[in-house]
Scaffold this motif. Structure first.
Motif, short mmCIF file in Angstrom:
data_model
loop_
_atom_site.label_atom_id
_atom_site.label_comp_id
_atom_site.label_asym_id
_atom_site.label_seq_id
_atom_site.Cartn_x
_atom_site.Cartn_y
_atom_site.Cartn_z
N VAL A 103 0.85 -1.19 0.00
CA VAL A 103 0.00 0.00 0.00
C VAL A 103 0.89 1.24 0.00
CG1 VAL A 103 -1.72 1.32 1.30
CG2 VAL A 103 -1.88 -1.17 1.18
N VAL A 104 0.61 2.16 -0.95
CA VAL A 104 1.37 3.41 -0.98
C VAL A 104 0.52 4.60 -0.54
CG1 VAL A 104 3.01 2.63 -2.70
CG2 VAL A 104 0.92 3.74 -3.44
N GLY A 105 -0.80 4.41 -0.48
CA GLY A 105 -1.66 5.49 -0.01
C GLY A 105 -3.09 5.03 0.15
N ALA A 106 -3.84 5.77 0.97
CA ALA A 106 -5.25 5.47 1.19
C ALA A 106 -5.95 6.75 1.61
CB ALA A 106 -5.43 4.39 2.26
N GLY A 107 -7.20 6.87 1.22
CA GLY A 107 -7.97 8.04 1.61
C GLY A 107 -9.41 7.89 1.17
N PRO A 108 -10.27 8.81 1.60
CA PRO A 108 -11.68 8.71 1.24
C PRO A 108 -11.89 8.93 -0.25
CG PRO A 108 -11.24 10.77 2.39
CD PRO A 108 -9.98 9.97 2.43
N LEU A 109 -12.87 8.20 -0.83
CA LEU A 109 -13.21 8.40 -2.24
C LEU A 109 -13.81 9.78 -2.45
CD1 LEU A 109 -14.68 4.96 -3.35
CD2 LEU A 109 -12.70 6.12 -4.29
N GLU A 110 -14.59 10.23 -1.49
CA GLU A 110 -15.17 11.57 -1.55
C GLU A 110 -15.39 12.05 -0.12
OE1 GLU A 110 -19.83 10.67 -2.17
OE2 GLU A 110 -18.53 10.12 -3.85
N ARG A 111 -15.47 13.35 0.05
CA ARG A 111 -15.65 13.91 1.39
C ARG A 111 -16.96 13.39 1.97
NH1 ARG A 111 -13.36 17.54 4.46
NH2 ARG A 111 -14.55 18.99 5.73
N ASN A 112 -16.92 12.93 3.22
CA ASN A 112 -18.08 12.38 3.92
C ASN A 112 -18.64 11.14 3.21
OD1 ASN A 112 -17.93 14.35 5.91
ND2 ASN A 112 -19.11 15.77 4.64
N GLY A 113 -17.80 10.46 2.45
CA GLY A 113 -18.25 9.26 1.75
C GLY A 113 -18.24 8.04 2.65
N THR A 114 -18.59 6.91 2.08
CA THR A 114 -18.65 5.67 2.84
C THR A 114 -17.59 4.67 2.40
OG1 THR A 114 -20.27 4.75 1.31
CG2 THR A 114 -21.12 5.92 3.24
N ASP A 115 -16.72 5.06 1.47
CA ASP A 115 -15.69 4.16 0.97
C ASP A 115 -14.32 4.80 1.06
OD1 ASP A 115 -17.38 2.04 0.19
OD2 ASP A 115 -17.89 3.10 -1.65
N VAL A 116 -13.30 3.95 1.22
CA VAL A 116 -11.91 4.37 1.23
C VAL A 116 -11.25 3.82 -0.02
CG1 VAL A 116 -9.70 4.10 2.42
CG2 VAL A 116 -11.78 4.41 3.74
N LEU A 117 -10.46 4.65 -0.70
CA LEU A 117 -9.70 4.24 -1.87
C LEU A 117 -8.29 3.87 -1.41
CD1 LEU A 117 -9.61 4.06 -4.99
CD2 LEU A 117 -8.67 6.38 -4.94
N VAL A 118 -7.80 2.70 -1.82
CA VAL A 118 -6.46 2.23 -1.47
C VAL A 118 -5.67 2.10 -2.76
CG1 VAL A 118 -5.11 0.40 -0.38
CG2 VAL A 118 -7.37 0.98 0.52
N VAL A 119 -4.45 2.65 -2.79
CA VAL A 119 -3.59 2.62 -3.98
C VAL A 119 -2.29 1.92 -3.62
CG1 VAL A 119 -2.41 4.04 -5.69
CG2 VAL A 119 -4.61 4.79 -4.77
N GLY A 120 -1.81 1.08 -4.53
CA GLY A 120 -0.56 0.37 -4.28
C GLY A 120 -0.25 -0.61 -5.39
N SER A 121 0.31 -1.76 -5.04
CA SER A 121 0.59 -2.81 -6.02
C SER A 121 0.28 -4.16 -5.39
CB SER A 121 2.05 -2.75 -6.47
OG SER A 121 2.90 -2.99 -5.37
N GLY A 122 -0.03 -5.15 -6.23
CA GLY A 122 -0.36 -6.48 -5.73
C GLY A 122 -1.66 -6.52 -4.95
N LEU A 123 -2.57 -5.60 -5.24
CA LEU A 123 -3.80 -5.49 -4.46
C LEU A 123 -4.89 -6.46 -4.89
CD1 LEU A 123 -4.01 -1.61 -4.03
CD2 LEU A 123 -3.00 -3.31 -2.50
N ASN A 124 -4.63 -7.29 -5.88
CA ASN A 124 -5.63 -8.29 -6.26
C ASN A 124 -5.29 -9.65 -5.65
OD1 ASN A 124 -3.39 -8.76 -7.82
ND2 ASN A 124 -4.49 -9.11 -9.72
N SER A 125 -4.53 -9.67 -4.57
CA SER A 125 -4.15 -10.91 -3.89
C SER A 125 -5.36 -11.58 -3.27
CB SER A 125 -3.12 -10.62 -2.79
OG SER A 125 -1.96 -10.07 -3.34
N MET A 126 -5.31 -12.89 -3.23
CA MET A 126 -6.38 -13.68 -2.62
C MET A 126 -6.49 -13.37 -1.14
SD MET A 126 -7.56 -15.71 -5.05
CE MET A 126 -8.37 -16.98 -4.14
N GLY A 127 -7.71 -13.26 -0.63
CA GLY A 127 -7.95 -13.12 0.79
C GLY A 127 -7.64 -11.76 1.38
#
Length: 172
Positions: A103-127
């Protein structure tokens, strides 16, 4: 003796950080001292006989690293031999190996939203799961190798948010 037949692996996919065994399913496995498993055509480890159709094989850690070039998912053959010489399974038993997520970064998708966006590599790993300091964890949605989104736990959504519990909440 009838020749060994390999039909599938459980699990069929792991990450580079996997520590453990795979179950090889097939037929004609024998409970002998020469029962072995071979990974990538090179690393040989003892097989643990369970029954004629099931053998456990410890996955050598060194074989999980460097199973290919590039940052994507790779394939590793797994074979079994009753006598330590005649192997079967390389074409039928393939273990998918994913790189460890970073993980290289994470933050809200939008202000007062209900989801967090995570950016990095290898994020399609099982489990993979998003874990929050609230103790909650969620399964990622909209997942690919470099981006995923996770729903915030209910304690972190709404007009009144407990900043002490939700301020720096994410760990992937």
């Amino acid at each position: 003796h009838a020749s060994v037949t390999v039909t599938r692996l459980v699990p069929a996919a792991v990450s580079e950080g996997f520590r453990g065994r795979v179950l090889v399913e097939g037929s004609n496995f024998l409970n002998t001292t020469t029962l072995v498993c071979r990974f990538r055509g090179a690393a040989v480890v003892p097989g643990r006989f369970e029954e004629q159709s099931r053998v456990w094989c410890d996955v050598p850690e060194r074989e999980l690293r460097g199973t290919g070039s590039g940052g994507g998912q790779r394939r590793m053959s797994v074979e079994v031999s009753n006598n330590g010489v005649d192997f079967e399974g390389g074409g039928h038993a393939v273990l998918e190996v994913s790189p460890l997520p970073e993980v290289v970064g994470a933050g809200p998708l939008e202000r007062n939203g209900t989801d967090v966006l995570v950016v990095g590599s290898g994020l399609n790993s099982m489990g993979l799961r998003c874990r929050f300091s609230t103790g909650d964890s969620t399964v990622p949605a909209n997942q690919n190798d470099t981006v995923l989104s996770c729903a915030l736990p209910s304690a972190c959504v709404g007009a009144v948010v407990d900043e002490a519990r939700c301020g720096r909440a994410l760990a992937v």
